[in-house]
Each structure stands twice: as structure tokens, then as C-alpha cells.
Design an enzyme around this catalytic site. Structure first.
Site, mmCIF file in Angstrom:
data_model
loop_
_atom_site.group_PDB
_atom_site.id
_atom_site.type_symbol
_atom_site.label_atom_id
_atom_site.label_comp_id
_atom_site.label_asym_id
_atom_site.label_seq_id
_atom_site.Cartn_x
_atom_site.Cartn_y
_atom_site.Cartn_z
ATOM 1 N N HIS A 40 0.721 -1.519 -0.145
ATOM 2 C CA HIS A 40 -0.033 -0.012 0.187
ATOM 3 C C HIS A 40 1.004 1.344 -0.043
ATOM 4 O O HIS A 40 0.717 2.271 0.871
ATOM 5 C CB HIS A 40 -0.968 -0.016 1.549
ATOM 6 C CG HIS A 40 -2.112 -1.240 1.033
ATOM 7 N ND1 HIS A 40 -2.607 -1.261 1.816
ATOM 8 C CD2 HIS A 40 -2.868 -1.781 0.277
ATOM 9 C CE1 HIS A 40 -3.497 -2.454 1.459
ATOM 10 N NE2 HIS A 40 -2.997 -2.419 0.362
ATOM 11 N N CYS A 96 2.192 -14.199 3.463
ATOM 12 C CA CYS A 96 3.569 -13.700 4.926
ATOM 13 C C CYS A 96 2.955 -15.427 5.289
ATOM 14 O O CYS A 96 1.754 -15.045 5.325
ATOM 15 C CB CYS A 96 2.548 -12.679 5.515
ATOM 16 S SG CYS A 96 3.903 -12.380 6.991
ATOM 17 N N GLU A 130 -6.741 -8.787 3.488
ATOM 18 C CA GLU A 130 -6.549 -9.747 4.707
ATOM 19 C C GLU A 130 -7.555 -10.528 5.077
ATOM 20 O O GLU A 130 -7.756 -11.285 5.118
ATOM 21 C CB GLU A 130 -5.070 -9.638 5.296
ATOM 22 C CG GLU A 130 -5.212 -11.065 6.763
ATOM 23 C CD GLU A 130 -4.961 -9.831 7.717
ATOM 24 O OE1 GLU A 130 -4.743 -10.648 8.712
ATOM 25 O OE2 GLU A 130 -3.469 -8.894 7.926
ATOM 26 N N THR A 166 -4.302 -8.752 11.260
ATOM 27 C CA THR A 166 -2.669 -8.935 11.958
ATOM 28 C C THR A 166 -2.021 -7.933 12.086
ATOM 29 O O THR A 166 -0.874 -7.535 12.977
ATOM 30 C CB THR A 166 -1.573 -9.964 10.515
ATOM 31 O OG1 THR A 166 -1.518 -9.813 9.834
ATOM 32 C CG2 THR A 166 -1.811 -11.459 11.037
ATOM 33 N N CYS A 203 0.110 -9.634 14.585
ATOM 34 C CA CYS A 203 1.350 -9.623 14.022
ATOM 35 C C CYS A 203 2.185 -8.301 14.986
ATOM 36 O O CYS A 203 2.382 -7.702 15.565
ATOM 37 C CB CYS A 203 1.987 -9.545 12.647
ATOM 38 S SG CYS A 203 3.326 -9.992 12.510
ATOM 39 N N SER A 232 -3.591 1.545 5.575
ATOM 40 C CA SER A 232 -4.620 1.539 7.393
ATOM 41 C C SER A 232 -3.333 1.517 8.207
ATOM 42 O O SER A 232 -3.755 2.301 9.819
ATOM 43 C CB SER A 232 -5.572 0.296 7.256
ATOM 44 O OG SER A 232 -5.087 -0.765 7.147
#
Length: 298
Positions: A40, A96, A130, A166, A203, A232
Site C-alpha cells: 500500500h 506472509c 487480508e 494481523t 502480528c 490503514s
């Protein structure tokens, strides 16, 4: 004027891994498709476009055949893999590992909750890549919540298993968890059979940046936060800086710097989101140093 780049800012492991995979695939000058923006950050997307990376949508994926497509760090729902199989598309999977592990946890929890007629709830940004991948593990049945009013989507007479995107705020997750517990208790104070399992799936490489940024922001006279407006994660981390240092400014690149921000400033800190490349923060640093030198010589 002393200008310092925050050593903890910049790409997280997942983003760095995805970009490296993309660059490795394009070493021979081949065009590589990527399902959605690889990161992003418009500046980095432009840099990789010049190397041969082409961004496509899910609709595009259903129409192309016999080519290579990169799956970015955010991960994808199961139907993406099926589409690739149907269209003879070779997927370069840069999902990921943290996201892949979470997808598996969500799928297992969904299978278990179906037998109990329970609900999977995901604290995350609706429409985020995600979150789309996580929801796909539940056949689209997961309930996505972000704001307090979204809690009305949950049936509080049925069991709930909660996960988080995450990259969301740890503080925000535990606040939502507490609100769900309150609503469950209010609806079922006489029952003992309603289960609530809350899974902190944030995460830590991302969440640990909040206390690190708080400390860094306090140490500087001025904070320049570098990030794409569409990130974000960038918006969340910038709010952390702003809360600690009122003289915090959000920019996409060095062209947005305003000289008056540095009036009477001795220490300037530069930081960014998990999607902000280090080369971009260095460009910003060089531009600010030039401002400092011009002020001294004028």
C-alpha cells in the site's frame, strides 16, 4: 538540524519477502502480474511497475491464462487458487507466513464452530485484502467488525470465536474483546453453555511498533510520518505519533514537505508504516537536510 530515521520503521518481513520474490521473478525483464497492489504505497508500486510488475484485479484473474501471478503478503481466499488452477496460471505465492498460519486457524475454528452453530468474528477492515482471505476460509460466513455499531451483527445467544486482522491495533482488539464479553454476559447471564474464544492474532512485529513509535516521537521536536494515504497501518501508526507529539505531519513523499514545519526545530524524526520503503524515507531525510542547510546559509 538533526534528522533521524526511525530504525524500526519500514517494511515488515512479509512485505519485504513479497517484494524480493517479485524482483527475483523479473530479473530477466519478464512481465509479472500481481493480484492487487503488492504494497500500500504508490511510490513503490510505481518503482516496481517500471521493472515489469503489472497490477491486476480479481476480475482480471478470471480472464487471463497461461501466465505467472504473484500473490502478495496479504494472502488470498481458496477461490483464488481454484481460479488459477482452472486458467493454467502459475502462482508465485508470497503470502506472509503469519497470515497463512492465521488462515489455517480460522479454517479450523470455522469447522469446529459449524458443529456448535457458533460464529466466527474477525476484527478488521472490511474489504481489506487480508480480511477477504480470512473470510474466504469460512465460505464468506465470518462476521467482520471494526466499529462499535458492528457488534449488532453478532448473535449473542450463540457461541463466538474472535480473531483479528494481523495489522490491527492491540489496544483496539482488546477493547472489542471486552465489549463482546459484556454483551454476551448481558444476553446469557443465566446460561453456562455460550462459549467465547478470543484469539489475539495480531502480528507482534507490527504491534510492537506502537510503543517504539511512542518513545521515538517523544524524543523529537518534529515528526515526519511517511506513508501512502491508502495504508490503514499507516493511519494507525501516525495517530500514535500525533498523540505523543503534536508537531507530527503525514506525507506521501518529499514533495509534500512544508518548510514552516521545522521552525525552531533542532531534532526531526522520520518514520513510516510497514508498507513504507526505506528508500522513500531516505529521500525525505535528504530533502529535510537540504532545508536545514538552506536556512543556515540564508
Amino acid at each position: 538540524m538533526e534528522v533521524t530515521i526511525d530504525s524500526n520503521s519500514g517494511y515488515c518481513f512479509g512485505v519485504e519477502f513479497a517484494i524480493q520474490m517479485a524482483e527475483d521473478e523479473m530479473l530477466d525483464g519478464n512481465t509479472l502480474y500481481c493480484l492487487g497492489d503488492i504494497v500500500h504505497n504508490d511510490m513503490e508500486v510505481k518503482r516496481l511497475h517500471n521493472k515489469g510488475l503489472r497490477i491486476i484485479s480479481r476480475d482480471d484473474l478470471s480472464r487471463i491464462t497461461n501466465c505467472k501471478v504473484l500473490i502478495r503478503a496479504h494472502g488470498e481466499p481458496p477461490e483464488t487458487y481454484q481460479t488459477a488452477l482452472n486458467n493454467n496460471i502459475e502462482l508465485i505465492d508470497a503470502s506472509c507466513p503469519v497470515v497463512l498460519k492465521l488462515q489455517n486457524r480460522v479454517k479450523n475454528a470455522y469447522d469446529a464452530m459449524r458443529e456448535k452453530k457458533g460464529q466466527i468474528v474477525i476484527y478488521g477492515q472490511p474489504g481489506h485484502a487480508e480480511v477477504i482471505g480470512l473470510t474466504g476460509q469460512t465460505g464468506g460466513e465470518a462476521i467482520i467488525i471494526l466499529k462499535d455499531e458492528d457488534l449488532d451483527k453478532i448473535d449473542f445467544t450463540r457461541s463466538v470465536t474472535l480473531f483479528s486482522q494481523t495489522t490491527k491495533s492491540t489496544k483496539g482488539f482488546y477493547r472489542i474483546k471486552a465489549l463482546i464479553e459484556e454483551r454476551l454476559h448481558a444476553s446469557n447471564h443465566h446460561l453456562q453453555t455460550i462459549e467465547f474464544n478470543a484469539n489475539d492474532s495480531i502480528c507482534r512485529q507490527v504491534s510492537n511498533r506502537e510503543p517504539q513509535l511512542q518513545k521515538f516521537s517523544k524524543e523529537q521536536d518534529v515528526i515526519i510520518f511517511v506513508s501512502s494515504k491508502k495504508s490503514s497501518n499507516g493511519k494507525a501508526l501516525y495517530s500514535v505519533c500525533k498523540a505523543e507529539n503534536e508537531r507530527s505531519y503525514f506525507i506521501a513523499n518529499e514533495d509534500e514537505i512544508q518548510t514552516e514545519w521545522f521552525d525552531n526545530a533542532q531534532k526531526v524524526g522520520i518514520c513510516g508504516a510497514t508498507s513504507t520503503p526505506m528508500w522513500l524515507m531516505k529521500n525525505v531525510s535528504d530533502a529535510i537536510k537540504n532545508i536545514g542547510e538552506s536556512c543556515v546559509t540564508s
